[in-house]
Scaffold this motif. Sequence first.
Motif, PDB file in Angstrom:
ATOM      1  N   UNK A   1       0.844  -1.184   0.000  1.00  0.00           N
ATOM      2  CA  UNK A   1       0.000   0.000   0.000  1.00  0.00           C
ATOM      3  C   UNK A   1       0.889   1.247   0.000  1.00  0.00           C
ATOM      4  N   UNK A   2       0.701   2.115  -0.994  1.00  0.00           N
ATOM      5  CA  UNK A   2       1.559   3.304  -1.116  1.00  0.00           C
ATOM      6  C   UNK A   2       1.320   4.314   0.006  1.00  0.00           C
ATOM      7  N   UNK A   3       0.170   4.262   0.657  1.00  0.00           N
ATOM      8  CA  UNK A   3      -0.123   5.190   1.753  1.00  0.00           C
ATOM      9  C   UNK A   3       0.479   4.739   3.077  1.00  0.00           C
ATOM     10  N   UNK A   4       0.966   3.501   3.131  1.00  0.00           N
ATOM     11  CA  UNK A   4       1.471   2.939   4.382  1.00  0.00           C
ATOM     12  C   UNK A   4       2.938   2.589   4.234  1.00  0.00           C
ATOM     13  N   UNK A   5       3.601   2.497   5.364  1.00  0.00           N
ATOM     14  CA  UNK A   5       4.984   2.034   5.374  1.00  0.00           C
ATOM     15  C   UNK A   5       5.054   0.806   6.275  1.00  0.00           C
ATOM     16  N   UNK A   6       5.521  -0.284   5.729  1.00  0.00           N
ATOM     17  CA  UNK A   6       5.664  -1.517   6.510  1.00  0.00           C
ATOM     18  C   UNK A   6       6.964  -1.453   7.291  1.00  0.00           C
ATOM     19  N   UNK A   7       6.935  -1.988   8.498  1.00  0.00           N
ATOM     20  CA  UNK A   7       8.131  -1.956   9.332  1.00  0.00           C
ATOM     21  C   UNK A   7       8.180  -3.191  10.224  1.00  0.00           C
ATOM     22  N   UNK A   8       9.354  -3.814  10.272  1.00  0.00           N
ATOM     23  CA  UNK A   8       9.525  -4.951  11.163  1.00  0.00           C
ATOM     24  C   UNK A   8       9.432  -4.507  12.618  1.00  0.00           C
ATOM     25  N   UNK A   9       9.724  -3.242  12.882  1.00  0.00           N
ATOM     26  CA  UNK A   9       9.622  -2.725  14.248  1.00  0.00           C
ATOM     27  C   UNK A   9       8.159  -2.651  14.689  1.00  0.00           C
ATOM     28  N   UNK A  10       7.258  -2.390  13.748  1.00  0.00           N
ATOM     29  CA  UNK A  10       5.834  -2.401  14.076  1.00  0.00           C
ATOM     30  C   UNK A  10       5.378  -3.812  14.439  1.00  0.00           C
ATOM     31  N   UNK A  11       5.927  -4.812  13.747  1.00  0.00           N
ATOM     32  CA  UNK A  11       5.588  -6.199  14.092  1.00  0.00           C
ATOM     33  C   UNK A  11       6.035  -6.479  15.526  1.00  0.00           C
ATOM     34  N   UNK A  12       7.237  -6.041  15.876  1.00  0.00           N
ATOM     35  CA  UNK A  12       7.735  -6.239  17.242  1.00  0.00           C
ATOM     36  C   UNK A  12       6.880  -5.480  18.256  1.00  0.00           C
ATOM     37  N   UNK A  13       6.472  -4.266  17.906  1.00  0.00           N
ATOM     38  CA  UNK A  13       5.604  -3.479  18.780  1.00  0.00           C
ATOM     39  C   UNK A  13       4.260  -4.182  18.974  1.00  0.00           C
ATOM     40  N   UNK A  14       3.710  -4.709  17.889  1.00  0.00           N
ATOM     41  CA  UNK A  14       2.434  -5.427  17.953  1.00  0.00           C
ATOM     42  C   UNK A  14       2.555  -6.670  18.834  1.00  0.00           C
ATOM     43  N   UNK A  15       3.621  -7.418  18.635  1.00  0.00           N
ATOM     44  CA  UNK A  15       3.855  -8.610  19.453  1.00  0.00           C
ATOM     45  C   UNK A  15       4.049  -8.210  20.915  1.00  0.00           C
TER      46      UNK A  15
END
Length: 182
Positions: free
Chosen positions: A144-158
Amino acid sequence: MKDDTAIHKKREISHLKQQSQTVTEAFIQKSVRAEDEKASTGWLWKFAPLVLWTAFVLLLGTGIGAMNQTSKIIRPLLEWLFPAATPDWLDLIHSIIRKCAHAAEYGVLAILAWRAFDKRLRAISVLSFVALVAAADELNQSFNSLRTASQYDVLLDIGGGAAAICFLLLLSYLAKALKRQK
């Protein structure tokens, strides 16, 4: 006459046995149907909130949850609360609110999964489910061009899910300790 009375009593007893058997069979069938209905609604009651919340979390991973969309609500509120704040400071606070929302939404996801999943290896199952949804969400955001994927967000979610699991384990431990005291 005696024979007629004995035959009549035997017929009556036989008839009562048949009625008793019919009533018993009807009761058993009704009980089985009730258990089946309870099992089907029990499953729905346990998993429907989890499925709906998971869909909501994944929906937020689309353009709907993008920073430019949430800023339409959060930014005016921050400007009203902090009228002397600089735009950079408001952006920082907005980002912090969004990261806290990440942790909170995955904490709720963990609580709903905890409620739905089997008790055996529950904490591991719930954390695995949270990690799977977080990874799927970030993968979706990468397209999605409006969003930025981040592995740090996955860690934050976990981390949000793990915090909720720790809270639930603590509550469970306290409840057991209170039961032992009684």
